[in-house]
Design an enzyme around this catalytic site. Sequence first.
Site, short mmCIF file in Angstrom:
data_model
loop_
_atom_site.label_atom_id
_atom_site.label_comp_id
_atom_site.label_asym_id
_atom_site.label_seq_id
_atom_site.Cartn_x
_atom_site.Cartn_y
_atom_site.Cartn_z
N HIS A 118 0.88 -1.18 0.00
CA HIS A 118 0.00 0.00 0.00
C HIS A 118 0.92 1.24 0.00
CE1 HIS A 118 -2.76 2.95 1.88
NE2 HIS A 118 -3.76 2.15 1.56
N ASP A 195 3.41 -4.21 7.85
CA ASP A 195 2.16 -3.46 7.73
C ASP A 195 1.02 -4.44 8.01
OD1 ASP A 195 -0.12 -2.18 6.97
OD2 ASP A 195 0.58 -1.61 4.97
N GLN A 198 -4.16 -4.83 7.07
CA GLN A 198 -5.14 -5.84 6.65
C GLN A 198 -4.99 -7.13 7.43
OE1 GLN A 198 -7.66 -5.19 4.76
NE2 GLN A 198 -6.98 -3.23 3.96
N LYS A 221 -10.12 -0.34 10.81
CA LYS A 221 -10.35 -1.50 9.93
C LYS A 221 -10.68 -2.75 10.75
CE LYS A 221 -7.06 0.06 6.42
NZ LYS A 221 -7.84 0.50 5.28
N CYS A 360 -4.82 2.58 -3.41
CA CYS A 360 -3.52 3.04 -2.88
C CYS A 360 -2.43 2.01 -3.13
CB CYS A 360 -3.60 3.36 -1.39
SG CYS A 360 -4.78 4.64 -1.01
#
Length: 405
Positions: A118, A195, A198, A221, A360
């Site tokens: 991303h 990261d 997600q 999220k 993104c």
Amino acid sequence: MFDPNEVKRDFPIFANNPGLTFLDSAASSQKPRVVIDALAHYYEYDHANVHRGAYELSQRATEAYEHARAQLAGFLNADPDEIVFVRNATEALNLVAYAWGLANLRAGDEILLTEMEHHANLVPWQLAAQRTGAQIKAVPVTAAGRLDLDAFEALLSERTRVFAVTQMSNVLGAVNPVAELAAAARERGALVVVDGAQGAPHLPVRVDELNADFYALSGHKMLGPTGAGVLWGRRDVLGRMPPFLGGGSMIDRVEITSSSYTAPPQRFEAGTPAIAEAIGLGVAAEYLKELGMDDVWEHDRRLTRYALERLREVPDLHLYGPTGEDRGAVVAFNLGSLHPHDLATALDERGVAVRTGHHCAQPLHRRLGVAATARASFYVYNDESDVDRLLEALLEAREFFKAWL
Ligand code: PLP
């Protein structure tokens, strides 16, 4: 295993929007009543600034805020003093790139990223590279939609100072073997930044088994409010890292021309934090823990498998991303040569909310050979009937746009 229909009843947005098929949780999830109530309760009963007041109300607010830190630590299997509250994953990744990157990167160093990152895990590293003279390299994505692991091995060298990788792609749904990649990178002396924007909402995460130095997540999220996220950092790495932002709460002693700083995590939380939002995120983490993250992952995978199976029935529909068991709850697609924005508008007219664009992830879309995709993403309140409605809407849209495909 939880029943997604029962879970759905905990989310007021669905009762307030009858007929909505919400398939955009990868962008931002909906919020259960307990999280919404926690925000209102905090403001109605407990609000004052934290870590400052000597009075009881302020102490109560501080306790609630620190309790949230402990809840997030529990969620990630970390220690509370390794949990830094930030606004979102973007801020967490910028914090590392600026604070660690500017202090440690030099010309000749390499930052190894991946093509499926991303922009939040690309641009901060570009900024750090521009300032330090470090060079960026990227692990390519294979035609099957996975990281090219041979290329990873070949790109990793003694010059690699940072390896930054997403746990799960927000476009392909691919879940990366982060623990193995991280172990290899750390063996070469690289700092490993994961990261988890997600990953954290969908996978059981134990940062103590991830071999990483940093893990970034966005609360919004994973059923939490917007404005609260987490940077987990390995204690010794956090301890050696200079501050990112300066101001109140992060100092020990301040002179006119210099200051000394508090220990982490406060060192990285300058100014008044998003108190209510952090508390709400703590409640969201507890809600997910009660559902059971193993069951959340199982539910997501089952639904994704069902979605992939059903969507293959739609003629002219191109699906992106790998097949296989370890695929998370996002499905990106295009219908013929139709612009995904037109497709999403047609789906919206049928009550189905999906995201469109490059999500993104422009370099990844370039690799896929398209400028944009439509993306359906699922979460704990979705079930097979949502996939069926998506399918119906896609078939109707295809009929409508037949002449343009
Ligand atoms: N990383 C990934 C993989 C994401 O999917 C996102 C958001 O879509 C982010 C980072 C950035 O999250 P935020 O906008 O909450 O900072």
